[in-house]
Design an enzyme around this catalytic site. Sequence first.
Site, mmCIF file in Angstrom:
data_model
loop_
_atom_site.group_PDB
_atom_site.id
_atom_site.type_symbol
_atom_site.label_atom_id
_atom_site.label_comp_id
_atom_site.label_asym_id
_atom_site.label_seq_id
_atom_site.Cartn_x
_atom_site.Cartn_y
_atom_site.Cartn_z
ATOM 1 N N LYS A 54 0.810 -0.887 -0.109
ATOM 2 C CA LYS A 54 0.095 -0.109 -0.006
ATOM 3 C C LYS A 54 1.127 1.191 -0.033
ATOM 4 O O LYS A 54 0.330 2.447 -0.087
ATOM 5 C CB LYS A 54 -0.991 0.039 1.426
ATOM 6 C CG LYS A 54 -1.849 -0.844 1.771
ATOM 7 C CD LYS A 54 -3.090 -0.899 0.614
ATOM 8 C CE LYS A 54 -4.220 -1.997 0.658
ATOM 9 N NZ LYS A 54 -5.336 -1.562 -0.417
ATOM 10 N N SER A 82 -8.693 0.970 8.614
ATOM 11 C CA SER A 82 -8.583 0.853 9.349
ATOM 12 C C SER A 82 -7.405 -0.538 8.962
ATOM 13 O O SER A 82 -7.242 -0.934 10.210
ATOM 14 C CB SER A 82 -9.764 -0.209 10.106
ATOM 15 O OG SER A 82 -10.033 -1.008 9.175
#
Lengths: 335, 335
Positions: A54, A82
């Site tokens: 990511k 989250s």
Amino acid sequence: MNYAISLADIQAAARRIKGYVHRTPIMTCQTLDALAGRHLVFKPENLQKVGAFKARGAFNAVLSIKETSPETLTRGVITHSSGNHAQALALAARDSGCPANIIMPSNAPSVKKAAVRGYGATVHECEPTLEAREATADKVEKATGGVFIHPYNNPLIMAGQGTVALEMLEQAEEAGTPLDAVLIPVGGGGLLSGCTVAVKSLRPGVKVFAAEPKGADDTYTSLKSGEWVPSVKPDTVADGLLTSTGDLTFPIIRDKIDDIFVVDEEEIIRATKLVWERMKLVVEPSAAVTLAVALFNADFKRAAEGCKTVGIVFTGGNVDFERAVALFKTLEVPQ
Amino acid sequence: MNYAISLADIQAAARRIKGYVHRTPIMTCQTLDALAGRHLVFKPENLQKVGAFKARGAFNAVLSIKETSPETLTRGVITHSSGNHAQALALAARDSGCPANIIMPSNAPSVKKAAVRGYGATVHECEPTLEAREATADKVEKATGGVFIHPYNNPLIMAGQGTVALEMLEQAEEAGTPLDAVLIPVGGGGLLSGCTVAVKSLRPGVKVFAAEPKGADDTYTSLKSGEWVPSVKPDTVADGLLTSTGDLTFPIIRDKIDDIFVVDEEEIIRATKLVWERMKLVVEPSAAVTLAVALFNADFKRAAEGCKTVGIVFTGGNVDFERAVALFKTLEVPQ
């Protein structure tokens, strides 16, 4: 049809994020080759910054905004997550000197909130519903004038994640073992869509196979039924793969990948444990869904029959050790 | 003084084992740099074959005998070890098509015996004393006519382990961060002596620092007192570092390293957990003794004051996950 990203976007992302993220190595393992019956080339993105691929998309998004609209960046970036995207965006913002506002559900583990705050971001808590997340994000966007960066349904994110495949193709060729196929997991589809565009543009003969947990098989169902369906009540240890694909990621996946395969919970845990034991890498269960397909899925074995060398992405390594070891224990034969 | 190995031996080892063992990557971690107050370049030998640097020495020994005396090799290789050297020698023998006879104490964990047998070696069990080990090894040597290969007090083993430093120096320079010092753990001294010869021959200005657990500080005591002492009743979680140095390894260490530092059990466990969490690498406690020195030892910090970049070897990753997680829990503040 026009897709959200092209090879040029991924190549631009690669130039942009160079030096900001790690060029992770490729790795091999004879034991796993023997179990899979073919040569596997692993791309361990658990070794990436923030412990997950990511970081690539997040740095590409933030650095791209910095290039095109530096005054916007001073107002900060916003996301709701989250998971690994939250930490990645927080780090990319910090390294670019801009604020990050992260919307997280009130029931997110406190260690995850602490990790995001550790990168200097502001955490906004909200009720654990999609509506509350989006409403809170809207509110923060209006209040700050910052830019909302979706975890996957965003061309800059997709292009950033596609750099995984650029590197993997190149590194496998340098090692003298060019890839015949790649195996990529799918949650929201940011990584899968980006890697698919990279592979099919550069090496159209290389097959792209997707891997999904049976407990969150919305993309499998969508592709097999020919109609997009969302992820409804997903239930799997692969908690990075719970989300539905988006309107930017899904068309690429639908039109360009070769096939998709699913694995059950035991197969995912077994593959996770093998990576810890045999490769000495801490990977989260979501990251081992690809290896589980390579080792245990009979349909994959048929589809990949001519594929001598298969590239496999390990997506991340952010996992609670105690929880992982407890999962491994579930594999032991009961007395 | 004549030492057991020279740079030429290590360079020959590097050529010999190329393609048989992994060229492990180097890795970096901003979080650990911040904690250490300097740039750390890690060489993760837990990613090596059999999960430990020991593969290097074992392959060098077996392949070297194959070159010089192939008829001897057909009679096999022998060692006594319950640790990583046993697995390494078993693998090197298997890949060279020769038998391996491994003497292991009867109380060695059955998973370790199974791992050695898994590489096709014959396990000979004996009483868990040094006398029984040596007597059994003698017996097997006479019965088979094979070659005994000591885990560390052997020039071929020492030269093989020294290839870790050759690679680390080169990779750090390629990355634009040449090393000012290296930090190497010491048990029997095979790795430390090999790496010291490599570093001091190629880059005499680079400092060589050794790291040892307080609970097995025989080398520290030997160097500080000026007189060799054996390891007596060592007691540490770093169970790969229990042994005494040998008459081939010790003179190199005594004459050539710059300094040695010790760390306590809590520091070792804390460093191990940081590597799992922050670098997503499964390392055994013995492997994190070096990092523990870099993070927690005040004497090291003074000695390494001018060292901007320090190379750190992670020696291996063969650890029981449950045991590791139980150790991590001992760090938690009691309620």
